[in-house]
Design an enzyme around this catalytic site. Structure first.
Site, mmCIF file in Angstrom:
data_model
loop_
_atom_site.group_PDB
_atom_site.id
_atom_site.type_symbol
_atom_site.label_atom_id
_atom_site.label_comp_id
_atom_site.label_asym_id
_atom_site.label_seq_id
_atom_site.Cartn_x
_atom_site.Cartn_y
_atom_site.Cartn_z
ATOM 1 N N ASP A 1 -15.003 13.559 8.627
ATOM 2 C CA ASP A 1 -14.160 12.567 7.738
ATOM 3 C C ASP A 1 -13.272 12.756 8.964
ATOM 4 O O ASP A 1 -12.098 13.728 9.108
ATOM 5 C CB ASP A 1 -13.558 12.961 6.828
ATOM 6 N N ASP B 1 0.962 -1.329 0.361
ATOM 7 C CA ASP B 1 0.144 0.039 -0.154
ATOM 8 C C ASP B 1 1.209 1.132 0.577
ATOM 9 O O ASP B 1 2.026 1.062 0.396
ATOM 10 C CB ASP B 1 -0.834 -0.141 1.813
#
Length: 694
Positions: A344, A307
């Site tokens: 968020d 990742d």
């Protein structure tokens, strides 16, 4: 990990004491049978002992018999040392498991019960200073947790419901706030229970490579056993043909000594220790492998899926600029971006809220509305935002996210995506930044510029992996231009942009179908299928229970770059096994030149001159008895001498496979050939000097 520091050195008085006792305990035939090479050595020692007791007693036969037993004990000692290090770690882990009480929630009320009485699916409450009673997932609340008992790291970590940081481990302590936990482990099957079982070696099974090598060692042992069994008949025939009687010593102790010196006792005695120490080295780096097979597979990996965020880059992308579309005020873009980011909780989302406040003085409470429904980000939509209730129907929805996703959303409502915004996105992407487009209804307001930083030294690490023949693939949800810029800066071999969980799984299957072995890391439930599919799946300890169960390794520190170290440890394990096997086979050569002349040197001797086979005594050993004893003693002592190398592992260098092979053949092949000649000669001189051999 915290336990590792207590057992860093194999030269530990307590471990040595326990290993010495275990060396005798392991003489149990049922245990010896698991190692056929050492079992045959033990049988030879038993037969030699019986011969010593039945036939005429001699100091020479006694010394051979004792050294045959020492060979068996030294092999047992090597395995016991490796197991002892694991037992020391397990003992330290057990100390972390204090008797804990749990606050069980049942029918809306709390009940205090002992932690061992918890069942799978139970719900418990933990508040500040409470010890988490068992493994589970946070289903409500957020709290700081001290995991130093497991990871050795003093800094607390955040655990919260939802997302990919919901897993908690029994034995850790809540520092602040309150969380509700659903128990995910059955009694006796918690994370610490698995670690204890693994480091003690109780659950260790032989890996495919170990099994294949064991079969080879057994085959070599059978061949040498048959060869030694024919020697008496060969000797008797030649004695009769030469007219010489009893010039060849074919007594049981001598034949047993010859057999033990020829079979691969060195690697046979160290094989188990090498496997155990491979797992031990992983545990010392705070990685728990579910089996030795996983460690071994790591050594054969040739494709790494990594990742981008947190692995290749620092992970906390920060909003640095609001770039409005033509004719759009910057404040309007900032206001919409902040509103879309209020829910968020990622570092990126928080940085957008902070940047809007710093640049334009916009405070969250001024724009928050009781009629707003927040839309969370998902890997599929790659957007987040807000929708307004019917009472605010005049206010269009807001979306913030990947440019392609926002474009599709805007065009799906009949809006137009400006070319100027596309140019902004392209420019940011080429600079290695992450562009997030912001739209209000059918109108695109502009772009948020998120800046990411590649970790220092990561490019050099990837270059080392490339030298080892390992291809690195960066996985990111970014658009192709951003991904390409980061990939070029980091030095990875390939990248996969706009990746979804389904795309990760498909990529792994495609690589495996092409004959590659694949490793990857993950922490979320959506990573679980890919982790299960990968040959080496490393789950983060901070991740979800589904991810931890799907992977075959768990990183207690939740450091995605640990995957590189895991591959290096796996390769070191395979190199160590191969190097010591090469050394074991090579060092048999010198023993031929010691024992064969000692046994047959007088055969066909004429007029007091030595027989033709005496020419093989190139080491100039003093006498037949000293030659045989020297070979047997060296064969036993070399096992002890190589225990530190078996536990520490062969020195690892990031080199191409061909160079590694050539280097190890030189060091352990040629070294294994030469060292016994020197060692046997020195032992022979010592035996003569101390008058232990005639």
């Amino acid at each position: 990990m915290s336990t590792a520091s207590q057992t860093n050195s194999w030269v530990n008085a307590k471990i040595l004491r326990v290993a010495t006792v275990d060396s005798f305990t392991k003489l149990n035939p049922l245990q010896l049978w698991k190692n056929p090479v050492i079992f045959v050595t033990a049988v030879g020692a038993v037969l030699s002992t019986g011969s010593l007791l039945i036939s005429s007693f001699s100091g020479f036969a006694l010394q051979i018999t004792l050294w045959l037993w020492f060979t068996v004990l030294f092999a047992n000692f090597a395995e016991a040392i490796a197991e002892g290090r694991g037992k020391a770690q397990a003992e330290a882990l057990r100390r972390t498991r204090t008797q804990t009480w749990a606050r069980l929630v049942k029918n809306g009320t709390e009940e205090r019960i002992a932690a061992p009485d918890l069942k799978l699916g139970d719900t418990v409450v933990c508040e500040a200073n409470d010890i988490i009673p068992s493994d589970g997932e946070v289903i409500e609340g957020i709290a700081s947790v001290d995991e130093s008992a497991i990871t050795g790291e003093s800094a607390p970590v955040v655990r919260e419901s939802g997302g990919d940081r919901s897993a908690v481990t029994g034995g850790t302590r809540v520092i602040s706030d309150r969380i509700v936990i659903r128990i995910t482990a059955e009694k006796g099957n918690t994370f610490i229970d698995k670690m204890i079982s693994l480091v003690e070696g109780a659950s260790r099974q032989k890996t495919p490579n170990e099994i294949a090598l064991s079969i080879l060692l057994v085959a070599l042992t059978v061949i040498f056993l048959l060869a030694v069994a024919t020697i008496p008949f060969f000797a008797w025939y030649n004695e009769a043909a030469a007219g010489q009687k009893n010039v060849v010593d074919v007594s049981l102790p001598v034949l047993a000594a010859l057999l033990v010196c020829l079979i691969p006792t060195t690697i046979g005695g160290l094989l188990s220790a090498i496997g155990i120490s491979g797992i031990d080295r992983l545990v010392r780096r705070n990685v728990l492998a579910t089996s030795g097979r996983a460690v071994e597979a790591a050594g054969d990996i040739d494709v790494l899926l990594l990742d981008k965020t947190g692995t290749i880059t620092l992970g906390n992308r920060m909003a640095v600029e609001f770039i409005p579309a033509p004719s759009i005020p910057a404040e309007r873009l900032a206001r919409a971006a902040q509103l879309a980011s209020l829910a968020d909780e990622t570092p990126e989302g928080r940085s957008i809220v902070i940047l809007a406040k710093e640049l334009h003085g916009i405070r969250a409470r001024e724009v928050a509305s009781p009629h707003v429904t927040f839309v969370p980000f998902t890997a599929q939509t790659r957007m987040s935002g807000v929708d307004f209730t019917p009472s605010d129907s005049q206010q269009p929805s807001i979306r913030k996210g990947a440019a392609e996703s926002v474009k599709a959303w805007v065009e799906g409502q009949g809006g137009l995506y400006p070319n100027a915004v596309t140019e902004i996105v392209t420019r940011i992407s080429r600079q290695g930044g992450t562009p997030l487009a912001v739209a209000e209804g059918r109108e695109v307001l502009g772009v948020i510029y998120l800046k990411d930083v590649v970790k220092g030294g990561i490019k050099e690490r990837f270059a080392q992996l490339r030298q080892m023949g390992i291809r690195t693939v960066m996985i990111t949800g970014d658009n192709p231009l951003t991904a390409a810029a980061i990939a070029a800066e980091a030095g990875v071999d390939d990248f996969m942009a706009g990746a979804t969980p389904e795309m990760k799984l498909m990529r792994i299957r495609a690589e495996q179908a092409a004959g590659h072995l694949v490793a990857m890391t993950g922490d979320g439930t959506n990573d679980a299928p890919a982790l299960a599919q990968a040959d080496v799946g490393v789950a983060m300890n901070t991740g979800t229970q589904a991810a931890r169960e799907a992977g075959n390794m768990v990183d207690l520190e939740s450091n995605p770059t640990k995957l590189i170290e895991i591959v290096e440890i796996g390769k070191q394990l395979l190199m160590t096994r191969g190097a010591l096997t090469t050394f074991s086979v090579a060092n048999d050569v010198a023993k031929y030149f010691a024992i064969i002349p000692a046994m047959f040197g007088a055969l066909y001797a004429v007029n007091g001159t030595a027989g033709p086979l005496q020419a093989l005594n190139i080491m100039g050993l003093h006498s037949p008895s000293s030659a045989i004893l020297s070979a047997v003693i060296f064969n036993a002592l070399i096992i002890i001498a190589l225990i530190p190398l078996a536990l520490r592992g062969v020195t690892y260098r990031a080199l191409p496979a061909v160079e590694v092979l050539q280097r190890n053949l030189f060091l352990y092949g040629l070294g294994g050939l030469v060292a016994p000649f020197v060692g046997i000669k020195l032992i022979d001189l010592a035996l003569v000097a101390t008058k232990l051999a005639a």
